[in-house]
Motif scaffolding. Structure first.
Motif, PDB file in Angstrom:
ATOM      1  N   GLU A 178       0.883  -1.174   0.000  1.00 12.51           N
ATOM      2  CA  GLU A 178       0.000   0.000   0.000  1.00 12.51           C
ATOM      3  C   GLU A 178       0.910   1.211   0.000  1.00 12.51           C
ATOM      4  OE1 GLU A 178      -3.703   1.700  -0.180  1.00 12.51           O
ATOM      5  OE2 GLU A 178      -3.233  -0.434  -0.125  1.00 12.51           O
ATOM      6  N   ARG A 179       0.847   1.936  -1.060  1.00 10.76           N
ATOM      7  CA  ARG A 179       1.758   3.064  -1.168  1.00 10.76           C
ATOM      8  C   ARG A 179       1.352   4.163  -0.206  1.00 10.76           C
ATOM      9  NH1 ARG A 179       1.025   4.588  -7.140  1.00 10.76           N
ATOM     10  NH2 ARG A 179      -1.035   3.855  -6.643  1.00 10.76           N
ATOM     11  N   ASP A 180       2.285   4.958   0.166  1.00 11.73           N
ATOM     12  CA  ASP A 180       2.005   6.104   1.014  1.00 11.73           C
ATOM     13  C   ASP A 180       1.101   7.059   0.249  1.00 11.73           C
ATOM     14  OD1 ASP A 180       3.340   9.075   1.909  1.00 11.73           O
ATOM     15  OD2 ASP A 180       2.638   7.702   3.452  1.00 11.73           O
ATOM     16  N   PHE A 181       0.206   7.695   0.983  1.00 11.81           N
ATOM     17  CA  PHE A 181      -0.769   8.540   0.283  1.00 11.81           C
ATOM     18  C   PHE A 181      -0.098   9.661  -0.516  1.00 11.81           C
ATOM     19  CE2 PHE A 181      -0.634  12.403   2.731  1.00 11.81           C
ATOM     20  CZ  PHE A 181      -0.236  12.028   4.005  1.00 11.81           C
ATOM     21  N   ALA A 182       1.114  10.086  -0.038  1.00 13.21           N
ATOM     22  CA  ALA A 182       1.793  11.166  -0.743  1.00 13.21           C
ATOM     23  C   ALA A 182       2.273  10.730  -2.114  1.00 13.21           C
ATOM     24  CB  ALA A 182       2.988  11.651   0.079  1.00 13.21           C
ATOM     25  N   GLU A 183       2.427   9.407  -2.293  1.00 17.97           N
ATOM     26  CA  GLU A 183       2.899   8.923  -3.587  1.00 17.97           C
ATOM     27  C   GLU A 183       1.754   8.740  -4.571  1.00 17.97           C
ATOM     28  OE1 GLU A 183       4.882   5.271  -2.761  1.00 17.97           O
ATOM     29  OE2 GLU A 183       6.384   6.215  -1.481  1.00 17.97           O
ATOM     30  N   ARG A 184       0.559   8.867  -4.060  1.00 14.08           N
ATOM     31  CA  ARG A 184      -0.578   8.582  -4.920  1.00 14.08           C
ATOM     32  C   ARG A 184      -0.929   9.793  -5.772  1.00 14.08           C
ATOM     33  NH1 ARG A 184      -3.407   4.169  -3.724  1.00 14.08           N
ATOM     34  NH2 ARG A 184      -2.606   2.994  -1.984  1.00 14.08           N
ATOM     35  N   GLY A 243      -9.610  -1.850  -2.445  1.00 14.23           N
ATOM     36  CA  GLY A 243     -10.888  -1.822  -1.731  1.00 14.23           C
ATOM     37  C   GLY A 243     -10.971  -2.912  -0.679  1.00 14.23           C
ATOM     38  N   ARG A 244     -10.501  -4.100  -1.062  1.00 18.44           N
ATOM     39  CA  ARG A 244     -10.512  -5.207  -0.090  1.00 18.44           C
ATOM     40  C   ARG A 244      -9.623  -4.889   1.096  1.00 18.44           C
ATOM     41  NH1 ARG A 244     -11.343  -8.772  -4.542  1.00 18.44           N
ATOM     42  NH2 ARG A 244      -9.160  -8.765  -5.113  1.00 18.44           N
ATOM     43  N   ARG A 245      -8.469  -4.308   0.769  1.00 15.63           N
ATOM     44  CA  ARG A 245      -7.508  -3.984   1.832  1.00 15.63           C
ATOM     45  C   ARG A 245      -8.097  -2.930   2.780  1.00 15.63           C
ATOM     46  NH1 ARG A 245      -2.127  -5.078   1.561  1.00 15.63           N
ATOM     47  NH2 ARG A 245      -2.333  -5.706  -0.586  1.00 15.63           N
ATOM     48  N   VAL A 246      -8.707  -1.930   2.190  1.00 14.78           N
ATOM     49  CA  VAL A 246      -9.317  -0.879   3.017  1.00 14.78           C
ATOM     50  C   VAL A 246     -10.484  -1.461   3.819  1.00 14.78           C
ATOM     51  CG1 VAL A 246     -10.584   1.307   2.947  1.00 14.78           C
ATOM     52  CG2 VAL A 246      -8.600   0.987   1.491  1.00 14.78           C
ATOM     53  N   GLY A 247     -11.226  -2.345   3.172  1.00 13.10           N
ATOM     54  CA  GLY A 247     -12.348  -2.962   3.862  1.00 13.10           C
ATOM     55  C   GLY A 247     -11.896  -3.750   5.078  1.00 13.10           C
ATOM     56  N   ARG A 248     -10.801  -4.490   4.902  1.00 16.29           N
ATOM     57  CA  ARG A 248     -10.280  -5.267   6.036  1.00 16.29           C
ATOM     58  C   ARG A 248      -9.802  -4.339   7.152  1.00 16.29           C
ATOM     59  NH1 ARG A 248      -8.213  -8.979   2.033  1.00 16.29           N
ATOM     60  NH2 ARG A 248      -6.267  -7.828   1.906  1.00 16.29           N
ATOM     61  N   ALA A 249      -9.167  -3.244   6.738  1.00 13.90           N
ATOM     62  CA  ALA A 249      -8.695  -2.286   7.750  1.00 13.90           C
ATOM     63  C   ALA A 249      -9.875  -1.630   8.458  1.00 13.90           C
ATOM     64  CB  ALA A 249      -7.803  -1.235   7.095  1.00 13.90           C
ATOM     65  N   LEU A 250     -10.906  -1.315   7.667  1.00 11.10           N
ATOM     66  CA  LEU A 250     -12.104  -0.682   8.252  1.00 11.10           C
ATOM     67  C   LEU A 250     -12.763  -1.592   9.289  1.00 11.10           C
ATOM     68  CD1 LEU A 250     -14.220   1.052   5.470  1.00 11.10           C
ATOM     69  CD2 LEU A 250     -13.582   1.996   7.673  1.00 11.10           C
ATOM     70  N   ALA A 251     -12.736  -2.881   8.987  1.00  6.25           N
ATOM     71  CA  ALA A 251     -13.371  -3.828   9.908  1.00  6.25           C
ATOM     72  C   ALA A 251     -12.675  -3.854  11.252  1.00  6.25           C
ATOM     73  CB  ALA A 251     -13.375  -5.222   9.288  1.00  6.25           C
ATOM     74  N   LYS A 252     -11.439  -3.400  11.280  1.00  7.43           N
ATOM     75  CA  LYS A 252     -10.696  -3.418  12.546  1.00  7.43           C
ATOM     76  C   LYS A 252     -10.915  -2.144  13.372  1.00  7.43           C
ATOM     77  CE  LYS A 252      -7.087  -6.436  10.792  1.00  7.43           C
ATOM     78  NZ  LYS A 252      -5.725  -6.504  10.243  1.00  7.43           N
ATOM     79  N   LEU A 253     -11.599  -1.181  12.803  1.00  3.04           N
ATOM     80  CA  LEU A 253     -11.853   0.061  13.542  1.00  3.04           C
ATOM     81  C   LEU A 253     -12.940  -0.170  14.580  1.00  3.04           C
ATOM     82  CD1 LEU A 253     -11.980   2.791  10.737  1.00  3.04           C
ATOM     83  CD2 LEU A 253     -10.052   2.195  12.193  1.00  3.04           C
ATOM     84  N   PRO A 254     -12.910   0.603  15.659  1.00  2.00           N
ATOM     85  CA  PRO A 254     -14.042   0.551  16.599  1.00  2.00           C
ATOM     86  C   PRO A 254     -15.344   0.948  15.882  1.00  2.00           C
ATOM     87  CG  PRO A 254     -12.199   1.742  17.560  1.00  2.00           C
ATOM     88  CD  PRO A 254     -11.847   1.510  16.128  1.00  2.00           C
ATOM     89  N   ASP A 255     -16.462   0.437  16.401  1.00  5.09           N
ATOM     90  CA  ASP A 255     -17.757   0.637  15.730  1.00  5.09           C
ATOM     91  C   ASP A 255     -18.044   2.100  15.401  1.00  5.09           C
ATOM     92  OD1 ASP A 255     -18.221  -2.020  15.760  1.00  5.09           O
ATOM     93  OD2 ASP A 255     -19.587  -2.001  17.476  1.00  5.09           O
ATOM     94  N   ARG A 256     -17.836   2.949  16.374  1.00  4.49           N
ATOM     95  CA  ARG A 256     -18.190   4.357  16.159  1.00  4.49           C
ATOM     96  C   ARG A 256     -17.317   5.006  15.097  1.00  4.49           C
ATOM     97  NH1 ARG A 256     -19.654   7.151  21.964  1.00  4.49           N
ATOM     98  NH2 ARG A 256     -21.748   6.294  22.085  1.00  4.49           N
ATOM     99  N   ARG A 269      -4.818   4.565   8.388  1.00  3.63           N
ATOM    100  CA  ARG A 269      -3.503   4.693   7.743  1.00  3.63           C
ATOM    101  C   ARG A 269      -2.478   3.810   8.431  1.00  3.63           C
ATOM    102  NH1 ARG A 269      -1.273   9.744   8.026  1.00  3.63           N
ATOM    103  NH2 ARG A 269       0.376   8.819   6.781  1.00  3.63           N
ATOM    104  N   VAL A 270      -2.555   3.775   9.750  1.00  2.55           N
ATOM    105  CA  VAL A 270      -1.628   2.900  10.491  1.00  2.55           C
ATOM    106  C   VAL A 270      -1.859   1.442  10.104  1.00  2.55           C
ATOM    107  CG1 VAL A 270      -1.037   2.041  12.799  1.00  2.55           C
ATOM    108  CG2 VAL A 270      -1.371   4.492  12.426  1.00  2.55           C
ATOM    109  N   LEU A 271      -3.127   1.066  10.054  1.00  5.05           N
ATOM    110  CA  LEU A 271      -3.452  -0.328   9.717  1.00  5.05           C
ATOM    111  C   LEU A 271      -3.012  -0.673   8.302  1.00  5.05           C
ATOM    112  CD1 LEU A 271      -7.038  -0.547  11.298  1.00  5.05           C
ATOM    113  CD2 LEU A 271      -5.028  -1.836  12.024  1.00  5.05           C
ATOM    114  N   LEU A 272      -3.205   0.249   7.388  1.00  4.72           N
ATOM    115  CA  LEU A 272      -2.812  -0.019   6.003  1.00  4.72           C
ATOM    116  C   LEU A 272      -1.294  -0.084   5.875  1.00  4.72           C
ATOM    117  CD1 LEU A 272      -5.441   2.188   4.158  1.00  4.72           C
ATOM    118  CD2 LEU A 272      -5.309  -0.303   4.174  1.00  4.72           C
ATOM    119  N   ASN A 273      -0.608   0.743   6.636  1.00  2.79           N
ATOM    120  CA  ASN A 273       0.861   0.684   6.611  1.00  2.79           C
ATOM    121  C   ASN A 273       1.358  -0.621   7.220  1.00  2.79           C
ATOM    122  OD1 ASN A 273       1.254   3.116   5.351  1.00  2.79           O
ATOM    123  ND2 ASN A 273       1.301   4.283   7.265  1.00  2.79           N
ATOM    124  N   GLU A 274       0.684  -1.063   8.284  1.00  4.06           N
ATOM    125  CA  GLU A 274       1.085  -2.346   8.896  1.00  4.06           C
ATOM    126  C   GLU A 274       0.880  -3.494   7.928  1.00  4.06           C
ATOM    127  OE1 GLU A 274      -1.216  -2.724  12.430  1.00  4.06           O
ATOM    128  OE2 GLU A 274       0.081  -1.395  13.599  1.00  4.06           O
TER     129      GLU A 274
END
Lengths: 209, 211
Positions: free
Chosen positions: A123-129, A147-160, A201-206
């Protein structure tokens, strides 16, 4: 809500009128008419509802079920709907609660199943995009994977945080609208949005490591 | 919201600060126009480029998500979904079918209390009458008079007078023959015992006297 942002917009007024008509038809026992009028509301909101449910659940079939449940539940509880609140806000609240319940149930089911590790890829850094340039097949494939990657990261966020992020960013809701749906005040919504982005962003970088 | 405006070396804004600025703009996701939320961002070209890149990344995520959902939820799928919703609403409004179960009122019977009392009294009276009659009349004699065996034990050979009366003639003859055979077999072969044998009553004598 992007299409019905301003209070008193035509779409919102149409929703209010349809909801009132359904309520009165229900109260007078004209069920066929009530269902017919309710179908208008379903038609106007089901695409957005499906999108929200899918972003929560990441499963098309389950999203379908969640949307169906949401509309059926909203219909059966329409007598409790207050016209001063936009129908879409009231309905989105029902839908999201249903999705969260499903996620909890799924988590309970999958407690003993080891989750699959994230696939390889970077996942490239947003500045490179840069802004997208034409949806070539390769771009589409990349977009899907992203999208899948973001979706997986989103699923790890707290509900709110997840709710605020999806409503604000994916659905284009204002802080006030997100606040009405979630019951949070506007400044809290912005805090959750900021934290969601930062954590995302942290999750995507990890995931890149 | 109170963004954390931390700075990198050279006074540039870090990523978290850019994100905070992005979320605090009235329409999150819009690129900054003219006066930025942060004075440094307004004046620093490098930070401005990074901010725009961040905004583009966020926009990309949104576009991907929308595209993904649009591919899945086609108009046909949405039409099918709407049809299912209509069916479910219709089914929910249909009056529920109630399966009839056998009725068990609180008393455990469908009859009223006086009727139940009468039935209980009749049953008790019937029992008393039956016991009384049973003690007065010997039903065994009645059965025998009608030709029915009083008990099943008559199938066993009996030696009393009553049983003899009902034993068939062929059985009596075979019985006599058996006694005579036994007597003949028991006749002592030794001369010394003949005297005792003569003193013992013989079955043949009894049979002759009974005839």
């Amino acid at each position: 809500m992007a299409g019905a942002k301003a209070a008193g917009s035509p779409a919102r007024e149409a929703d209010g009128a349809a909801a009132s008509a359904v309520k009165s038809a229900q109260a007078e026992g004209r069920h066929a008419e009530a269902r017919e009028r309710y179908a208008e509301l379903v038609g106007r909101h089901q695409r957005r509802a499906s999108r929200i449910a899918f972003h929560y659940l990441r499963d098309a079939a389950e999203a379908d079920e969640a949307v169906q449940d949401g509309f059926v539940k909203a219909y059966s509880h329409l007598q409790t709907f207050r016209e001063e609140l936009p129908f879409e806000v009231w309905f989105t609240r029902i839908l999201i609660n249903g999705c969260l319940d499903r996620i909890k149930a799924r988590t309970r089911r999958e407690r003993w199943i080891t989750s699959m590790p994230d696939g390889p890829g970077g996942e490239r850094d947003f500045a490179e995009r840069t802004a997208g340039h034409g949806p070539s097949p390769e771009d589409q494939l990349l977009a899907k994977e992203r999208g899948r990657r973001v979706g997986r990261a989103l699923a790890k966020l707290p509900d709110r945080q997840r709710t605020v992020f999806m409503l604000s960013h994916y659905e284009g809701c204002s802080s006030r609208e997100v606040g009405a749906i979630t019951g949070l005040n506007e400044s809290t919504v912005r805090v959750h949005l900021f934290r969601a982005i930062r954590k995302l962003r942290v999750l995507l970088n990890e995931a890149n490591l | 919201m109170k963004p954390i405006f931390s700075r990198l070396a050279g006074g540039h804004l870090d990523d978290a600060t850019l994100a905070a600025i992005w979320t605090s703009t009235p329409a999150a996701g819009a690129t900054l126009s003219g006066g930025a939320a942060d004075p440094h961002l307004a004046s620093c070209g490098e930070c401005r480029v990074r901010y725009d890149a961040f905004a583009s990344w966020m926009e990309e995520i949104r576009a991907d998500a929308r595209m993904e959902a649009a591919e899945i939820f086609t108009p046909e799928r949405l039409a099918a979904q709407q049809a299912v919703i209509s069916r479910r609403l219709e089914a929910a409004e249909r009056p529920a079918r109630v399966i009839a179960f056998p009725k068990f009122p609180a008393g455990g019977s469908g009859r009223s209390a006086p009727v139940r009392r009468w039935i209980a009294a009749a049953a008790a009276a019937g029992l008393l009458v039956g016991v009384g009659l049973g003690s007065i009349m010997d039903l065994r004699h009645v059965a025998e008079r009608r030709g029915f065996p009083a008990t099943r034990t008559v199938q066993q050979p009996r030696v009393d007078a009553t049983a003899r009366a009902v034993v068939p003639a062929s059985a009596v003859v075979s019985e006599e023959l058996l006694l005579l055979e036994l007597e003949a077999a028991a006749t002592p072969q030794y001369e010394a015992l003949r005297a005792y044998e003569r003193l013992t009553p013989r079955a043949a004598d009894f049979l002759q006297s009974s005839r």
